[in-house]
Design an enzyme around this catalytic site. Structure first.
Site, PDB file in Angstrom:
ATOM      1  N   CYS B  89       0.838  -1.208   0.000  1.00 43.20           N
ATOM      2  CA  CYS B  89       0.000   0.000   0.000  1.00 43.20           C
ATOM      3  C   CYS B  89       0.870   1.253   0.000  1.00 43.20           C
ATOM      4  CB  CYS B  89      -1.006  -0.039   1.140  1.00 43.20           C
ATOM      5  SG  CYS B  89      -2.350   1.137   0.910  1.00 43.20           S
ATOM      6  N   HIS B 197      -3.807  -5.026  -0.516  1.00 42.46           N
ATOM      7  CA  HIS B 197      -3.338  -5.539   0.776  1.00 42.46           C
ATOM      8  C   HIS B 197      -3.317  -7.063   0.763  1.00 42.46           C
ATOM      9  CE1 HIS B 197      -3.237  -1.838   3.219  1.00 42.46           C
ATOM     10  NE2 HIS B 197      -4.104  -1.402   2.326  1.00 42.46           N
ATOM     11  N   GLU B 199      -2.246  -8.949   2.966  1.00 42.16           N
ATOM     12  CA  GLU B 199      -2.573  -9.440   4.318  1.00 42.16           C
ATOM     13  C   GLU B 199      -4.071  -9.393   4.596  1.00 42.16           C
ATOM     14  OE1 GLU B 199      -1.588  -6.491   3.545  1.00 42.16           O
ATOM     15  OE2 GLU B 199      -2.044  -4.974   5.068  1.00 42.16           O
TER      16      GLU B 199
END
Lengths: 261, 217
Positions: B89, B197, B199
């Site tokens: 990001c 993202h 994650e």
């Protein structure tokens, strides 16, 4: 193409899910973390925790459950309820929340939104708006912000307020119709559309979902970017997958590759 | 054993990144230690570096500057030593020459691009670009091994109002579509950055992280 989002919401009190959650194969249906894991596996696009703990003493349990959720769920999580100052936002973000929703505090001190957005980035600041229709039959539709679970009127116009929150740096609006909340008769589509069309940021429609058609309407007629529901999923009336398939069949762009992750 | 350092410079929610790396390591049976650290010694010894980041470009750049010696060390480890690097990001955006958010801020300058507001051709599209979108590879890259991308592929989770405007298309590895092409993955040699993202991108994300851990540029 960006997909519309389906967001199950868990109301949490003193670290436990309230309103009840009755998945078929959950060992402990009251544990928010177990519910979060189940929704993650089911392919929910995001998850929302709403803390309705009345006292401040039990805030620690919320932090703990956000931490435990972040360890096991690899999807975006929004946490709200009782956020009063920028420091509360920081605590929740550090615990593992991706977005934090601010409700009452922003009504009484709008600058908190500017401060929080500047400090943490507007992508993680959600402003939650609870509104009720105040116009009578035959009048131009008008909605007002209410606080204290819909009991206290504020005299503030919901659409004007939403525009101001957008200008102040909110990244998203979580819009709940207090007339429809829990009523299972569908979103207040006039309200949803009025707000969604007035702001540049995404709007999550909330309050009133009883059927899958209601979810479709929230996007198609209400122009919402995301739809939020609680009880239809908690009680197993519909699964996340069924809901997403149904919305996709109605022509809404949905993410259908998230199941069984 | 991999020694992964997730660089902690005071930017937002980096626990999620650590948890996702631990989960990916466990799921795919990779032996790895995953540290959150701003300790220059640990960063010097790490086998893999991860730079997360949420918030504004200038704040994140200032956050790195505040950790004395970190900026030059990143250049040393990534550009000179060739250690595998992943920016996420705003961590990805910091790899650019400059950020143009509020005012102009210098980036690490590894990728020939400028970070600018997303301007979708369709005015009705909301900003931030928030939610799940598909990614389209511009060039083949081992980071996408066994990940289905493109029209029939899986989705990744995005949340951003700015993106990297690329000067050199050869450093753009993948893009997404939001009223026009939006840069999704950039990279060169041993460094890579994702606007989305990993994650937070469920199965696609964990696989992507595993591919990063297995990457031997």
């Amino acid at each position: 193409m960006l997909k519309k989002r389906l967001i199950p919401c868990l109301d949490v009190k003193d670290g436990r899910v309230v309103k009840g959650v009755q998945f078929v194969d959950l060992i402990d249906a009251g544990d928010p973390v177990e519910c979060a894991i189940a929704y993650d596996k089911a392919g929910a696009d995001e998850l929302c925790f709403l803390d309705i703990t009345a006292s401040n003493e039990n805030r620690g349990t919320l932090i703990d459950l956000v931490e435990r959720t972040a360890e096991q769920c690899f999807m975006p999580v929004t946490v709200g309820g009782g956020v009063r100052k920028p420091e509360d936002v920081r605590t929740l973000l550090l615990a593992g929340a991706d977005k934090v929703s601010i409700n009452t505090a922003a009504v009484f001190d709008r600058d908190i939104v500017n401060k929080a957005a500047e400090k943490f980035g507007n992508q993680c600041i959600v402003v939650a708006i609870d509104a009720k229709k105040v116009s009578g039959e035959g009048e131009a539709e008008k909605w007002e912000i209410f606080t204290h679970g819909g009991r206290k009127p504020t005299g503030i116009d919901a659409v004007d307020y939403a525009k101001d929150m957008d200008a102040r740096g909110a990244g998203e609006i979580l819009l709940t119709s207090m007339d429809r909340d829990g009523a299972k008769i569908g979103f207040d589509l006039g309200l949803t559309r009025a707000v969604a069309d007035a702001v540049k940021i995404p709007v999550i429609a909330s309050g009133g979902v009883g059927t899958l058609d209601h979810l479709v309407d929230g996007v198609v007629k209400g122009h919402a970017s995301a739809v939020l529901a609680a009880s239809i999923f908690h009680f197993g009336t519909y699964s996340i997958e069924e809901a997403k398939q149904y919305m996709a069949k109605a022509g809404i762009p949905m993410r259908l590759d998230g199941y069984g992750d | 054993m991999l020694d992964i350092a997730i660089i902690d410079y005071g930017s937002g929610n980096i626990r999620s990144a650590q948890k996702a790396f631990l989960k990916a390591a466990e799921s795919f049976d990779v032996r790895a230690s995953v540290k959150l650290t701003n300790n220059l010694d640990e960063i010097s010894k790490a086998s893999h570096l991860v730079l997360p980041g949420v918030g504004a470009f200038a704040d994140c750049a200032a956050g790195i500057q505040k950790v004395e010696g970190l900026w030059p060390l990143l250049n040393q480890r990534v550009i000179k030593d060739g250690v595998p690097f992943l920016g996420i990001c705003v961590g990805m955006q910091l790899m650019a020459l400059e950020g143009h958010e509020y005012h102009v801020t210098k980036g690490l300058g590894w990728i020939d691009g400028l970070v600018r507001p997303i301007k979708p051709k369709d005015d009705a599209l909301k900003i931030p670009h928030m939610g799940w979108n598909k990614i389209y590879a511009q060039t083949a890259h081992p980071i996408f091994k066994d990940i289905k991308i493109g029209d029939e592929g899986q989705h990744a989770y995005f949340v951003h109002s700015y993106h990297m405007d690329m000067k050199t298309s050869s450093q753009c590895i993948a893009s997404t579509d939001y009223g026009g092409a939006v840069t999704a993955v950039v990279g060169q040699d041993n460094y890579i950055g994702t606007q989305f993202h990993p994650e937070k991108s469920q199965a696609l994300g964990l696989k992507f992280i595993q591919n990063f851990m297995a990457w031997r540029p």
